[in-house]
Design an enzyme around this catalytic site. Sequence first.
Site, mmCIF file in Angstrom:
data_model
loop_
_atom_site.group_PDB
_atom_site.id
_atom_site.type_symbol
_atom_site.label_atom_id
_atom_site.label_comp_id
_atom_site.label_asym_id
_atom_site.label_seq_id
_atom_site.Cartn_x
_atom_site.Cartn_y
_atom_site.Cartn_z
ATOM 1 N N GLU A 293 48.157 -24.663 -47.877
ATOM 2 C CA GLU A 293 48.705 -24.675 -46.511
ATOM 3 C C GLU A 293 48.283 -23.404 -45.776
ATOM 4 O O GLU A 293 48.136 -22.341 -46.376
ATOM 5 C CB GLU A 293 50.232 -24.764 -46.549
ATOM 6 C CG GLU A 293 50.729 -26.159 -46.868
ATOM 7 C CD GLU A 293 52.251 -26.257 -46.838
ATOM 8 O OE1 GLU A 293 52.929 -25.250 -46.542
ATOM 9 O OE2 GLU A 293 52.753 -27.354 -47.131
ATOM 10 N N LYS B 176 21.351 -47.304 -24.840
ATOM 11 C CA LYS B 176 21.533 -47.199 -26.298
ATOM 12 C C LYS B 176 22.719 -48.063 -26.739
ATOM 13 O O LYS B 176 23.713 -48.157 -26.037
ATOM 14 C CB LYS B 176 21.811 -45.733 -26.647
ATOM 15 C CG LYS B 176 22.226 -45.472 -28.078
ATOM 16 C CD LYS B 176 22.677 -44.029 -28.282
ATOM 17 C CE LYS B 176 24.155 -43.845 -28.048
ATOM 18 N NZ LYS B 176 24.627 -42.483 -28.344
ATOM 19 N N ASP C 146 25.389 -35.022 -33.349
ATOM 20 C CA ASP C 146 26.213 -35.146 -34.556
ATOM 21 C C ASP C 146 25.278 -35.486 -35.726
ATOM 22 O O ASP C 146 24.723 -34.592 -36.371
ATOM 23 C CB ASP C 146 27.282 -36.215 -34.308
ATOM 24 C CG ASP C 146 28.247 -36.375 -35.462
ATOM 25 O OD1 ASP C 146 28.044 -35.719 -36.497
ATOM 26 O OD2 ASP C 146 29.204 -37.153 -35.349
HETATM 27 C C1 R5P Z 1 27.640 -40.256 -27.475
HETATM 28 O O1 R5P Z 1 28.192 -40.894 -26.609
HETATM 29 C C2 R5P Z 1 27.398 -38.785 -27.390
HETATM 30 O O2 R5P Z 1 27.128 -38.378 -26.082
HETATM 31 C C3 R5P Z 1 26.264 -38.360 -28.310
HETATM 32 O O3 R5P Z 1 25.077 -39.012 -27.905
HETATM 33 C C4 R5P Z 1 26.569 -38.735 -29.729
HETATM 34 O O4 R5P Z 1 27.828 -38.276 -30.100
HETATM 35 C C5 R5P Z 1 25.515 -38.179 -30.662
HETATM 36 O O5 R5P Z 1 25.816 -38.611 -31.951
HETATM 37 P P1 R5P Z 1 24.696 -38.744 -33.076
HETATM 38 O O6 R5P Z 1 23.964 -37.449 -33.090
HETATM 39 O O7 R5P Z 1 25.503 -38.990 -34.339
HETATM 40 O O8 R5P Z 1 23.854 -39.911 -32.718
#
Ligand code: R5P
Length: 312
Positions: free
Chosen positions: A40, A193, A223
């Site tokens: 914690e 996309k 991400d």
């Molecule tokens: C999505 O709506 C965001 O603007 C980014 O394009 C997204 O979060 C990118 O995620 P990743 O790198 O996993 O494709």
Amino acid sequence: MSRQIKLLSGTQSRPLMEEIGRYIGVPPAQHEISRFADGEIRVQILENLRGEDVFIVQSTQPPADNLMELLLLIDAARRASAWRITAVIPYFGYARQDRKDQPRVPISAKLVANLIERAGVDRVLTVDLHSEQIQGFFDIPVDNLFATPVFKDYFGTLNPEEYMVVSPDVGGTKRAWAVAKKLGNLPLAVIDKRRPAPNQAKVLYLIGEVKNKRLLIVDDIIDTGSTLSEAVSYLLDRGALEVTAAATHGLFSNGAKNRLDQSGLKEIVITNTVPLPEERKPEQTTVLTIAPLLGEALIRIHEERSVSRLFI
Ligand code: R5P
């Protein structure tokens, strides 16, 4: 009575908080974050905050301990009779789940906003919220800064005959357009996309002619890097000369480094809203600092001056 700025932070955002402190000339307030034996989190503020203007810097990317540290720091500052508490959240995590788009899913961004507000903050300062309407999830003032001026300082003014900005999805068009305008009224292309499954990206269409252009993809978050790597290969296939990416928040999770190292991207430009360990950093990455922008906003909040001048 003149109130002092007191700067605190969670563990992850400590280097950024110290950089903001150097920029505004305020040393960090003394505080400790440690662990009890079972894991914690234990927080203690080691100096008087009574009647002071407290700013707590912490991004809320996973793990959830980052959010928990922020909540505990807010609670500690409130119980220490701070005059005002501002949560400085350079990256607001859980923002992408901001509506009920499928049956039986949470609206995570609203829940996180509730938690932060109930903990006792008076206002929030953040950067490039995934969607601007998240401001409305709070019933307190939210200043949502844009990283656009930081990118402008880096890229300067580009030739619209040569360069073009690309939004990697329809939802990001407004953000990309703002950057395109700032970098010299560059033309804009938009990718349509789709996400066949979470964390997977598929390009369906492109609106705009990218042949023989140097491209700058503008996004809020990188991400897994799937959105970016899909977009880059699609754009190079359509005759783009080179592709650079600019994104505010570099999370680089889940194989992103490998994916982006092999993507053919010329450069990835991000800011330091989220700390980025060397081993997760793609080779062609440049990290710009967001500290001066946050420092300016913090001073303006403290002096009760307009923050909106920084929104451009
Ligand atoms: C999505 O709506 C965001 O603007 C980014 O394009 C997204 O979060 C990118 O995620 P990743 O790198 O996993 O494709």
